[in-house]
Design a protein around this motif. Structure first.
Motif, PDB file in Angstrom:
ATOM      1  N   ASP A 167       0.853  -1.179   0.000  1.00 50.48           N
ATOM      2  CA  ASP A 167       0.000   0.000   0.000  1.00 50.48           C
ATOM      3  C   ASP A 167       0.895   1.236   0.000  1.00 50.48           C
ATOM      4  OD1 ASP A 167       0.993  -0.159   2.533  1.00 50.48           O
ATOM      5  OD2 ASP A 167      -0.933  -0.159   3.544  1.00 50.48           O
ATOM      6  N   GLY A 168       0.317   2.406  -0.080  1.00 51.98           N
ATOM      7  CA  GLY A 168       1.097   3.628  -0.164  1.00 51.98           C
ATOM      8  C   GLY A 168       1.345   3.996  -1.615  1.00 51.98           C
ATOM      9  N   ASN A 169       2.280   4.905  -1.812  1.00 52.63           N
ATOM     10  CA  ASN A 169       2.543   5.453  -3.121  1.00 52.63           C
ATOM     11  C   ASN A 169       3.544   4.588  -3.896  1.00 52.63           C
ATOM     12  OD1 ASN A 169       3.578   7.049  -5.283  1.00 52.63           O
ATOM     13  ND2 ASN A 169       2.794   8.872  -4.288  1.00 52.63           N
ATOM     14  N   ALA A 170       3.088   3.961  -4.964  1.00 54.43           N
ATOM     15  CA  ALA A 170       3.954   3.075  -5.763  1.00 54.43           C
ATOM     16  C   ALA A 170       5.079   3.853  -6.423  1.00 54.43           C
ATOM     17  CB  ALA A 170       3.123   2.334  -6.808  1.00 54.43           C
ATOM     18  N   GLU A 171       4.820   5.087  -6.864  1.00 59.84           N
ATOM     19  CA  GLU A 171       5.879   5.879  -7.496  1.00 59.84           C
ATOM     20  C   GLU A 171       6.997   6.171  -6.503  1.00 59.84           C
ATOM     21  OE1 GLU A 171       4.359   9.414  -9.328  1.00 59.84           O
ATOM     22  OE2 GLU A 171       3.680   8.320 -11.092  1.00 59.84           O
ATOM     23  N   ASP A 172       6.646   6.490  -5.267  1.00 61.46           N
ATOM     24  CA  ASP A 172       7.677   6.723  -4.254  1.00 61.46           C
ATOM     25  C   ASP A 172       8.550   5.488  -4.089  1.00 61.46           C
ATOM     26  OD1 ASP A 172       6.776   9.296  -3.767  1.00 61.46           O
ATOM     27  OD2 ASP A 172       5.764   8.801  -1.890  1.00 61.46           O
ATOM     28  N   GLN A 203       9.105   3.154  -6.241  1.00 55.91           N
ATOM     29  CA  GLN A 203       9.913   2.968  -7.449  1.00 55.91           C
ATOM     30  C   GLN A 203      11.110   3.916  -7.456  1.00 55.91           C
ATOM     31  OE1 GLN A 203       6.929   3.500 -10.471  1.00 55.91           O
ATOM     32  NE2 GLN A 203       6.170   1.406 -10.282  1.00 55.91           N
ATOM     33  N   ILE A 204      10.910   5.144  -7.023  1.00 54.07           N
ATOM     34  CA  ILE A 204      12.013   6.118  -6.961  1.00 54.07           C
ATOM     35  C   ILE A 204      13.056   5.661  -5.951  1.00 54.07           C
ATOM     36  CG2 ILE A 204      12.605   8.459  -6.208  1.00 54.07           C
ATOM     37  CD1 ILE A 204       9.884   9.331  -7.531  1.00 54.07           C
ATOM     38  N   LEU A 205      12.620   5.287  -4.760  1.00 51.90           N
ATOM     39  CA  LEU A 205      13.554   4.828  -3.728  1.00 51.90           C
ATOM     40  C   LEU A 205      14.303   3.579  -4.189  1.00 51.90           C
ATOM     41  CD1 LEU A 205      11.308   5.343  -0.573  1.00 51.90           C
ATOM     42  CD2 LEU A 205      13.153   6.827  -1.391  1.00 51.90           C
ATOM     43  N   SER A 206      13.602   2.680  -4.841  1.00 58.27           N
ATOM     44  CA  SER A 206      14.225   1.465  -5.363  1.00 58.27           C
ATOM     45  C   SER A 206      15.251   1.796  -6.443  1.00 58.27           C
ATOM     46  CB  SER A 206      13.144   0.538  -5.911  1.00 58.27           C
ATOM     47  OG  SER A 206      13.718  -0.633  -6.414  1.00 58.27           O
ATOM     48  N   ALA A 207      14.909   2.717  -7.320  1.00 60.05           N
ATOM     49  CA  ALA A 207      15.831   3.103  -8.399  1.00 60.05           C
ATOM     50  C   ALA A 207      17.114   3.714  -7.835  1.00 60.05           C
ATOM     51  CB  ALA A 207      15.143   4.078  -9.353  1.00 60.05           C
ATOM     52  N   LEU A 208      16.998   4.558  -6.824  1.00 58.54           N
ATOM     53  CA  LEU A 208      18.186   5.162  -6.218  1.00 58.54           C
ATOM     54  C   LEU A 208      19.034   4.107  -5.509  1.00 58.54           C
ATOM     55  CD1 LEU A 208      16.587   8.433  -4.844  1.00 58.54           C
ATOM     56  CD2 LEU A 208      18.284   8.266  -6.663  1.00 58.54           C
ATOM     57  N   SER A 209      18.380   3.196  -4.805  1.00 55.84           N
ATOM     58  CA  SER A 209      19.105   2.124  -4.138  1.00 55.84           C
ATOM     59  C   SER A 209      19.831   1.244  -5.161  1.00 55.84           C
ATOM     60  CB  SER A 209      18.127   1.286  -3.311  1.00 55.84           C
ATOM     61  OG  SER A 209      18.813   0.288  -2.608  1.00 55.84           O
TER      62      SER A 209
END
Length: 143
Positions: A25-30, A32-38
């Motif tokens: 749940d929560g914001n999927a885009e957030d 994805q962004i955090l995952s991309a940076l990691s």
């Protein structure tokens, strides 16, 4: 043969529960962004970042994404503006920064700014987005 009453609604609820379990749940885009940076740090941590505390620039770094600094035994990543956008390709810089602020991923900033100013190895100075990689993983649920 007709469906029993409630069959479609029950199936829809079950699919929704399975979808939430998979994507969270929560914001999927957030996420994805955090995952991309990691992922960017995992792939390029040693090849595109070097120690900001060095006296001279590391000439072995090609396509520099920024620097890192060690604070209390922890490595923080100093992203330049271009690499922050590259790391989260498909999202605008303002969107990425908003996510970093929402999840408190920016480890250091100058007063009233989203970046921190650093002296560069070999002279000069510039501003960087200081990323705490542990916060990237913690906010993704430790995936």
């Amino acid at each position: 043969m007709p469906w029993e009453e409630g069959t479609a609604a029950n199936a829809s609820r079950q699919l929704f529960r399975e979808w939430i379990a998979r994507v969270g749940d929560g914001n999927a885009e957030d996420r994805q962004i955090l995952s991309a940076l990691s992922d960017f740090i995992a792939m390029h941590g040693d090849s595109r970042f070097s120690n900001i505390a060095a006296e001279l620039p590391n000439s072995n770094i090609k396509h520099r994404a920024g620097y890192f600094e060690i604070e209390d035994g922890k490595r923080l990543y100093l992203f330049n503006r271009a690499s922050l956008t590259e790391a989260a390709a498909g999202y605008g810089r303002d969107r990425v920064i908003r996510t970093l602020e929402t999840y408190n991923v920016l480890a250091k900033t100058d007063s009233g700014r989203r970046q921190k100013n650093y002296r560069l190895p070999g002279g000069g100075s510039t501003r960087f987005f200081v990323i705490d990689p542990d916060k990237l993983d913690a906010e993704r649920g430790g995936e």
